[in-house]
Design a protein around this motif. Structure first.
Motif, mmCIF file in Angstrom:
data_model
loop_
_atom_site.group_PDB
_atom_site.id
_atom_site.type_symbol
_atom_site.label_atom_id
_atom_site.label_comp_id
_atom_site.label_asym_id
_atom_site.label_seq_id
_atom_site.Cartn_x
_atom_site.Cartn_y
_atom_site.Cartn_z
ATOM 1 N N ALA A 184 0.848 -1.192 0.000
ATOM 2 C CA ALA A 184 0.000 0.000 0.000
ATOM 3 C C ALA A 184 0.883 1.240 0.000
ATOM 4 N N SER A 185 0.458 2.247 -0.744
ATOM 5 C CA SER A 185 1.296 3.429 -0.935
ATOM 6 C C SER A 185 1.478 4.241 0.338
ATOM 7 N N LEU A 186 0.578 4.066 1.318
ATOM 8 C CA LEU A 186 0.698 4.867 2.535
ATOM 9 C C LEU A 186 1.976 4.567 3.311
ATOM 10 N N PHE A 187 2.625 3.433 2.996
ATOM 11 C CA PHE A 187 3.866 3.091 3.688
ATOM 12 C C PHE A 187 5.073 3.888 3.171
ATOM 13 N N TRP A 188 4.914 4.624 2.073
ATOM 14 C CA TRP A 188 6.086 5.262 1.450
ATOM 15 C C TRP A 188 6.124 6.772 1.667
ATOM 16 N N ALA A 189 5.412 7.248 2.697
ATOM 17 C CA ALA A 189 5.390 8.692 2.956
ATOM 18 C C ALA A 189 6.785 9.239 3.225
ATOM 19 N N GLY A 190 7.655 8.450 3.835
ATOM 20 C CA GLY A 190 9.011 8.925 4.101
ATOM 21 C C GLY A 190 9.836 9.078 2.849
ATOM 22 N N LYS A 191 9.459 8.370 1.795
ATOM 23 C CA LYS A 191 10.184 8.430 0.532
ATOM 24 C C LYS A 191 9.571 9.464 -0.418
ATOM 25 N N MET A 218 -1.260 4.073 13.557
ATOM 26 C CA MET A 218 -1.969 4.671 12.431
ATOM 27 C C MET A 218 -0.942 5.298 11.494
ATOM 28 N N PRO A 219 -0.587 4.621 10.397
ATOM 29 C CA PRO A 219 0.375 5.191 9.450
ATOM 30 C C PRO A 219 -0.296 6.211 8.533
ATOM 31 N N GLY A 220 0.486 6.796 7.667
ATOM 32 C CA GLY A 220 -0.061 7.661 6.637
ATOM 33 C C GLY A 220 -0.485 9.030 7.153
ATOM 34 N N LEU A 221 -1.342 9.674 6.368
ATOM 35 C CA LEU A 221 -1.747 11.044 6.659
ATOM 36 C C LEU A 221 -2.673 11.125 7.860
ATOM 37 N N GLY A 222 -3.463 10.072 8.086
ATOM 38 C CA GLY A 222 -4.314 10.055 9.264
ATOM 39 C C GLY A 222 -3.501 10.126 10.547
ATOM 40 N N ILE A 225 0.832 -0.172 22.794
ATOM 41 C CA ILE A 225 0.038 0.894 22.189
ATOM 42 C C ILE A 225 -1.353 0.866 22.818
ATOM 43 N N ASP A 226 -2.040 1.999 22.745
ATOM 44 C CA ASP A 226 -3.378 2.130 23.335
ATOM 45 C C ASP A 226 -4.488 1.847 22.329
ATOM 46 N N ALA A 227 -4.164 1.948 21.061
ATOM 47 C CA ALA A 227 -5.176 1.790 20.018
ATOM 48 C C ALA A 227 -4.486 1.426 18.717
ATOM 49 N N ALA A 228 -5.265 0.875 17.794
ATOM 50 C CA ALA A 228 -4.696 0.493 16.499
ATOM 51 C C ALA A 228 -5.784 0.425 15.453
ATOM 52 N N GLU A 229 -5.475 0.909 14.281
ATOM 53 C CA GLU A 229 -6.349 0.676 13.132
ATOM 54 C C GLU A 229 -5.578 -0.174 12.142
ATOM 55 N N PHE A 230 -6.331 -1.017 11.414
ATOM 56 C CA PHE A 230 -5.719 -1.771 10.328
ATOM 57 C C PHE A 230 -6.573 -1.607 9.077
ATOM 58 N N LEU A 231 -7.637 -2.397 8.955
ATOM 59 C CA LEU A 231 -8.478 -2.288 7.762
ATOM 60 C C LEU A 231 -9.942 -2.250 8.192
ATOM 61 N N GLY A 285 -2.644 15.816 19.262
ATOM 62 C CA GLY A 285 -2.048 15.479 20.548
ATOM 63 C C GLY A 285 -1.740 14.015 20.766
ATOM 64 N N ALA A 286 -2.074 13.152 19.799
ATOM 65 C CA ALA A 286 -1.788 11.725 19.936
ATOM 66 C C ALA A 286 -0.332 11.435 19.577
ATOM 67 N N ALA A 287 0.067 10.186 19.803
ATOM 68 C CA ALA A 287 1.421 9.745 19.464
ATOM 69 C C ALA A 287 1.315 8.578 18.484
ATOM 70 N N PRO A 288 1.101 8.874 17.198
ATOM 71 C CA PRO A 288 0.934 7.797 16.225
ATOM 72 C C PRO A 288 2.259 7.140 15.867
ATOM 73 N N LEU A 289 2.175 5.875 15.480
ATOM 74 C CA LEU A 289 3.352 5.172 14.985
ATOM 75 C C LEU A 289 2.908 4.172 13.937
ATOM 76 N N SER A 290 3.867 3.701 13.173
ATOM 77 C CA SER A 290 3.583 2.739 12.112
ATOM 78 C C SER A 290 4.169 1.397 12.500
ATOM 79 N N LEU A 291 3.325 0.364 12.472
ATOM 80 C CA LEU A 291 3.765 -1.003 12.755
ATOM 81 C C LEU A 291 3.349 -1.894 11.597
ATOM 82 N N PRO A 292 4.173 -2.868 11.224
ATOM 83 C CA PRO A 292 3.737 -3.839 10.221
ATOM 84 C C PRO A 292 2.514 -4.587 10.724
ATOM 85 N N PRO A 293 1.628 -5.005 9.824
ATOM 86 C CA PRO A 293 0.398 -5.682 10.255
ATOM 87 C C PRO A 293 0.639 -6.854 11.194
#
Length: 371
Positions: A109-116, A190-194, A222-228, A202-210
């Protein structure tokens, strides 16, 4: 001068070789096969690396079907072997693996390439943006594919739509979110723009592999997670790691997956196999969305029947997220003219989709819910 036996042997050998070559050429001509066509029959083996656990419901099954479609459609001339996340390369190194030729094909998914490429996430989803049908329309007919090609072409990668997990849920939370203040300090996958929007709130988002989400959520890392959506989330066991399931998924109202193809490998294929790769991706894009829509609906019903608490995000959080979303998009488009053109095109597609949806799907849905 009398020829030596060795000269005679060489002449006979050359003559025999010429005759054999002529015979082969005649045979190929009779069969309607020219030399390039013979080369086209040479079997090829591709590696497909993914960002998903092998066989994971949703994107994992889409990747497996994509490989099967290409292998079977080619009659075995192009075989594709699937490697789940971590089996050949880590989940977040799929793009680099395809760009370098370590693998010819990727599913991710393209949302993983925001750093690039800061603008890349919009080719999966952007907050408060295009929903699946509108996203497909933008890519196929609104100039999105050409812009996507230009963006990834810098790295020698050709992208295709190849599956869609549909509208996303807001995620699983270990504690209730009753207002905007409750987001402050929240550690959320929560990766990406969200994720950037929640960081601003004020949250502390991070990206984790599924494959790492369940353990991190269950253990309180972590306190919360979204996937799909419900189907894929339940397959990861997220319903066993947190009691509250929030909606709507404002951060990703679409779930486009992408097939990445190493451009050099693609261009080395004969025309029919290049077309097969494209057709297989398009078929899987349609199949994946239908699959997600069906199984998400079934999974949501089971979750509700099982006692999962479904909660709507509080209004003040949604309003604050909406306010931040446009500035986040403006900032990711800064500093690169191509990024700016992509955002401009995406916004035009969103405007058209909203106008059409107001008198079509949204109007009908409102009437259905009111009845």
């Amino acid at each position: 001068m009398t020829a030596s036996p060795s000269h005679l042997s060489r002449r006979r050998l050359l003559g025999a070789g010429a005759a054999a070559g002529a015979a082969l050429g005649a045979a190929l001509g009779a069969a309607g096969l020219a030399a390039p066509a013979v080369r086209a029959q040479v079997p090829r083996a591709w590696k497909l690396v993914t960002s998903w656990p092998a066989g994971a419901p949703g994107p994992g099954t889409t990747a497996a079907r994509l490989a099967e479609r290409i292998t079977r459609g080619s009659g075995g001339r192009l075989t594709v072997e699937v490697f789940g996340a971590g089996e050949l390369v880590p989940a977040f190194e799929v793009f680099d693996a395809v760009a370098s030729g370590t693998a010819e094909l990727g599913h991710t998914a393209s949302l993983f390439w925001a750093g690039k490429m800061a603008i890349a996430p919009v080719f999966t989803a952007a907050p408060f943006g295009l929903m699946p049908e509108a996203h497909n329309a933008w890519i196929y007919y609104g100039g999105g594919q050409e812009l996507w090609d230009e963006l990834y072409g810098r790295f020698g990668v050709k992208p295709y739509l190849a599956g869609n997990s549909g509208f996303q849920m807001g995620g699983w939370y270990r504690r209730r979110i009753d207002g905007l203040e409750d987001v402050k300090g929240l550690k959320i996958r929560m990766p990406g723009l969200g994720g950037e929007i929640l960081r601003r709130l004020g949250a502390a988002p991070l990206s984790l592999p599924p494959g790492e989400i369940f353990t991190a959520l269950q253990t309180g890392v972590i306190d919360a997670a979204e996937f799909l959506g419900p189907w894929s989330d339940v397959a990861l066991g997220l319903d066993r790691a947190a009691p509250y399931y929030y909606w709507p998924g404002f951060h990703e109202p679409n779930g486009s997956a992408e097939a990445l193809v190493n451009r050099a490998a693609l261009e080395a294929l004969p025309d029919d196999l290049r077309s097969l790769v494209e057709i297989a991706c398009e078929a899987e894009n349609n199949r994946g969305l239908a699959e997600a829509e069906w199984f998400n609906a079934q999974a949501l019903q089971r979750l509700e029947a099982g006692g999962t608490e479904l909660l709507q995000f509080p209004a003040d959080l949604l309003q604050a997220a909406r306010r931040e979303s446009e500035d986040v998009l403006d900032r990711v488009a800064d500093g690169d003219p191509l990024f700016g053109r992509i955002l401009e095109s995406w916004r035009a597609a969103r405007e058209a989709s909203i106008a059409w949806g107001r008198v079509s799907r949204h109007a009908l849905l409102g009437a259905q819910l009111a009845s």
